[in-house]
Motif scaffolding. Structure first.
Motif, PDB file in Angstrom:
ATOM      1  N   THR A  20     -27.588  10.272  22.840  1.00 26.12           N
ATOM      2  CA  THR A  20     -27.282   9.193  21.902  1.00 26.12           C
ATOM      3  C   THR A  20     -27.937   7.898  22.326  1.00 26.12           C
ATOM      4  N   SER A  21     -27.867   7.597  23.642  1.00 28.17           N
ATOM      5  CA  SER A  21     -28.454   6.353  24.122  1.00 28.17           C
ATOM      6  C   SER A  21     -29.969   6.416  24.153  1.00 28.17           C
ATOM      7  N   LEU A  22     -30.539   7.645  24.300  1.00 29.00           N
ATOM      8  CA  LEU A  22     -31.988   7.759  24.354  1.00 29.00           C
ATOM      9  C   LEU A  22     -32.622   7.639  22.981  1.00 29.00           C
ATOM     10  N   PHE A  23     -32.004   8.274  21.980  1.00 33.20           N
ATOM     11  CA  PHE A  23     -32.616   8.333  20.661  1.00 33.20           C
ATOM     12  C   PHE A  23     -31.892   7.484  19.632  1.00 33.20           C
ATOM     13  N   GLY A  24     -30.929   6.688  20.103  1.00 31.50           N
ATOM     14  CA  GLY A  24     -30.219   5.807  19.190  1.00 31.50           C
ATOM     15  C   GLY A  24     -28.908   6.420  18.747  1.00 31.50           C
ATOM     16  N   PRO A  25     -27.943   5.594  18.357  1.00 29.83           N
ATOM     17  CA  PRO A  25     -26.637   6.078  17.947  1.00 29.83           C
ATOM     18  C   PRO A  25     -26.690   6.750  16.590  1.00 29.83           C
ATOM     19  N   GLY A  26     -25.658   7.534  16.293  1.00 33.29           N
ATOM     20  CA  GLY A  26     -25.597   8.189  15.000  1.00 33.29           C
ATOM     21  C   GLY A  26     -25.221   7.209  13.907  1.00 33.29           C
ATOM     22  N   GLU A  27     -25.307   7.682  12.668  1.00 33.05           N
ATOM     23  CA  GLU A  27     -24.990   6.834  11.526  1.00 33.05           C
ATOM     24  C   GLU A  27     -23.481   6.604  11.424  1.00 33.05           C
ATOM     25  N   VAL A  28     -23.097   5.483  10.816  1.00 29.16           N
ATOM     26  CA  VAL A  28     -21.688   5.203  10.574  1.00 29.16           C
ATOM     27  C   VAL A  28     -21.197   6.166   9.492  1.00 29.16           C
ATOM     28  N   PRO A  29     -20.079   6.851   9.709  1.00 27.05           N
ATOM     29  CA  PRO A  29     -19.583   7.803   8.704  1.00 27.05           C
ATOM     30  C   PRO A  29     -19.326   7.124   7.357  1.00 27.05           C
ATOM     31  N   ASP A  30     -19.700   7.802   6.275  1.00 33.45           N
ATOM     32  CA  ASP A  30     -19.478   7.256   4.934  1.00 33.45           C
ATOM     33  C   ASP A  30     -18.003   6.981   4.681  1.00 33.45           C
ATOM     34  N   THR A  69     -30.851 -10.434   0.852  1.00 30.17           N
ATOM     35  CA  THR A  69     -30.414  -9.132   0.340  1.00 30.17           C
ATOM     36  C   THR A  69     -30.109  -8.152   1.474  1.00 30.17           C
ATOM     37  N   SER A  70     -30.088  -8.650   2.715  1.00 33.72           N
ATOM     38  CA  SER A  70     -29.738  -7.783   3.842  1.00 33.72           C
ATOM     39  C   SER A  70     -29.118  -8.629   4.947  1.00 33.72           C
ATOM     40  N   LEU A  71     -28.384  -7.954   5.812  1.00 35.51           N
ATOM     41  CA  LEU A  71     -27.742  -8.637   6.932  1.00 35.51           C
ATOM     42  C   LEU A  71     -27.704  -7.685   8.121  1.00 35.51           C
ATOM     43  N   ASP A  72     -28.180  -8.160   9.269  1.00 38.83           N
ATOM     44  CA  ASP A  72     -28.113  -7.389  10.510  1.00 38.83           C
ATOM     45  C   ASP A  72     -26.852  -7.793  11.261  1.00 38.83           C
ATOM     46  N   VAL A  73     -25.996  -6.825  11.569  1.00 36.63           N
ATOM     47  CA  VAL A  73     -24.739  -7.129  12.254  1.00 36.63           C
ATOM     48  C   VAL A  73     -24.664  -6.346  13.556  1.00 36.63           C
ATOM     49  N   TYR A  74     -24.113  -6.976  14.566  1.00 34.80           N
ATOM     50  CA  TYR A  74     -24.022  -6.361  15.885  1.00 34.80           C
ATOM     51  C   TYR A  74     -22.883  -7.004  16.670  1.00 34.80           C
ATOM     52  N   GLY A  80     -23.200  -8.521  27.709  1.00 36.33           N
ATOM     53  CA  GLY A  80     -23.871  -9.425  26.787  1.00 36.33           C
ATOM     54  C   GLY A  80     -24.992  -8.787  25.992  1.00 36.33           C
ATOM     55  N   LEU A  81     -25.156  -7.466  26.102  1.00 32.93           N
ATOM     56  CA  LEU A  81     -26.209  -6.776  25.358  1.00 32.93           C
ATOM     57  C   LEU A  81     -25.744  -6.486  23.935  1.00 32.93           C
ATOM     58  N   GLU A  82     -26.670  -6.503  23.001  1.00 29.94           N
ATOM     59  CA  GLU A  82     -26.325  -6.233  21.609  1.00 29.94           C
ATOM     60  C   GLU A  82     -26.081  -4.743  21.393  1.00 29.94           C
ATOM     61  N   ARG A  83     -25.123  -4.440  20.521  1.00 31.45           N
ATOM     62  CA  ARG A  83     -24.812  -3.058  20.150  1.00 31.45           C
ATOM     63  C   ARG A  83     -24.397  -3.048  18.685  1.00 31.45           C
ATOM     64  N   PRO A  84     -24.563  -1.928  17.986  1.00 33.93           N
ATOM     65  CA  PRO A  84     -24.144  -1.874  16.581  1.00 33.93           C
ATOM     66  C   PRO A  84     -22.653  -2.172  16.446  1.00 33.93           C
ATOM     67  N   GLY A 113     -29.324   1.200  13.905  1.00 35.55           N
ATOM     68  CA  GLY A 113     -30.324   1.287  14.955  1.00 35.55           C
ATOM     69  C   GLY A 113     -29.677   1.311  16.319  1.00 35.55           C
ATOM     70  N   ARG A 114     -30.471   1.122  17.345  1.00 31.65           N
ATOM     71  CA  ARG A 114     -29.948   1.155  18.713  1.00 31.65           C
ATOM     72  C   ARG A 114     -29.082  -0.063  19.021  1.00 31.65           C
ATOM     73  N   GLU A 115     -29.385  -1.212  18.399  1.00 31.97           N
ATOM     74  CA  GLU A 115     -28.699  -2.449  18.759  1.00 31.97           C
ATOM     75  C   GLU A 115     -27.951  -3.103  17.606  1.00 31.97           C
ATOM     76  N   GLU A 116     -28.165  -2.651  16.373  1.00 31.72           N
ATOM     77  CA  GLU A 116     -27.559  -3.346  15.241  1.00 31.72           C
ATOM     78  C   GLU A 116     -27.468  -2.441  14.027  1.00 31.72           C
ATOM     79  N   LEU A 117     -26.674  -2.898  13.064  1.00 33.73           N
ATOM     80  CA  LEU A 117     -26.615  -2.265  11.747  1.00 33.73           C
ATOM     81  C   LEU A 117     -27.380  -3.137  10.773  1.00 33.73           C
TER      82      LEU A 117
END
Length: 246
Positions: A20-30, A69-74, A80-84, A113-117
């Motif tokens: 998960t940490s190597l290839f990025g986290p999974g998607e947020v469940p619908d 029309t978009s917003l990056d949230v983390y 202090g590192l960014e995460r989704p 993504g790895r650091e944000e939604l």
């Protein structure tokens, strides 16, 4: 040979556990994005970003403005590192008041993504809302939208007025009471908003402890003062006895 095989097996297990940490986290469940949530009491607030703080989570509403029309949230880790950000109950409100979920529109999407939604909404001039967890009696909200006003409503029976028990960063433009809740307002935000608050009963407990310590300190000071005076009297008495013998 056995050592090499063991090392290979350990490496395989490490990669499998850390994929998960190597290839990025999974998607947020619908189901999590579309779960029941209401923001009817927050849509009309005047602040560009309004944060309604609860016991173990908060609701946030963002006015996206004319061109966004978009917003990056983390969120941030303990280092202090960014995460989704772990959001739920995602909603978009059109300018005409219609509210939709991601399930209602193919143009309302979330890419993790790895650091944000990255949240994409159908059109500008609307508002975006979601809920997110928070730890204990504190919360931190990064400045996803800079240069606009932010307002946070603390839970009922809480406050952030005593520095020893609380912390508000950056310094607020105003703090006021409304409908039995403490509101903190910043006219313009360009960095993370972080608030640590306390329960009203915490202040009573703190005051009681401070009172007991003060009384104990006064009693101790009086005791030592009496001891010093007693020693001084004894010294004077000894001096008188010596003078009489002479």
């Amino acid at each position: 040979m056995r050592r090499a095989l063991a090392l290979c097996l350990l490496a395989l297990l490490t990669v499998s556990a850390g994929c998960t940490s190597l290839f990025g986290p999974g998607e947020v469940p619908d189901q999590q994005l579309n779960e029941n949530a209401t923001y009817d009491d927050l849509w009309e607030e005047e602040a560009g970003v309004y944060i309604d703080v609860g016991t173990d989570s908060y609701r946030a509403v963002y006015d996206l403005g004319e061109n966004r029309t978009s917003l990056d949230v983390y969120g941030r880790t303990g280092f202090g590192l960014e995460r989704p950000l772990d959001i739920s109950g995602l909603r978009y409100r059109y300018q005409n008041g219609t509210v939709i979920t991601p399930a209602n529109s193919s143009n309302f999407t979330v890419d993790q993504g790895r650091e944000e939604l990255n949240i994409t909404v159908p059109e500008p001039n609307g508002s975006l809302a979601f809920s997110a967890p928070k730890p204990g009696k504190s919360f931190t909200v990064p400045a996803f939208i800079e240069g606009v006003s932010y307002e946070a409503a603390l839970p009922p029976a809480t406050d952030a007025a005593v520095p020893l028990l609380s912390n508000v960063n950056p310094s607020p433009s105003a703090t006021f009471e409304e409908d039995g809740r403490t509101h903190i307002r910043w006219d313009s935000v360009s960095r993370d908003v972080s608030v640590r608050y306390y329960l009203d009963r915490d202040l009573l407990i703190f005051g009681s402890i401070a009172g007991v310590l003060t009384i104990a300190g006064i009693a101790g000071a009086v005791y030592y003062l009496r001891q010093i005076r007693a020693l001084e009297r004894r010294r004077e008495e000894v001096a008188l006895d010596v003078n009489r013998e002479e």
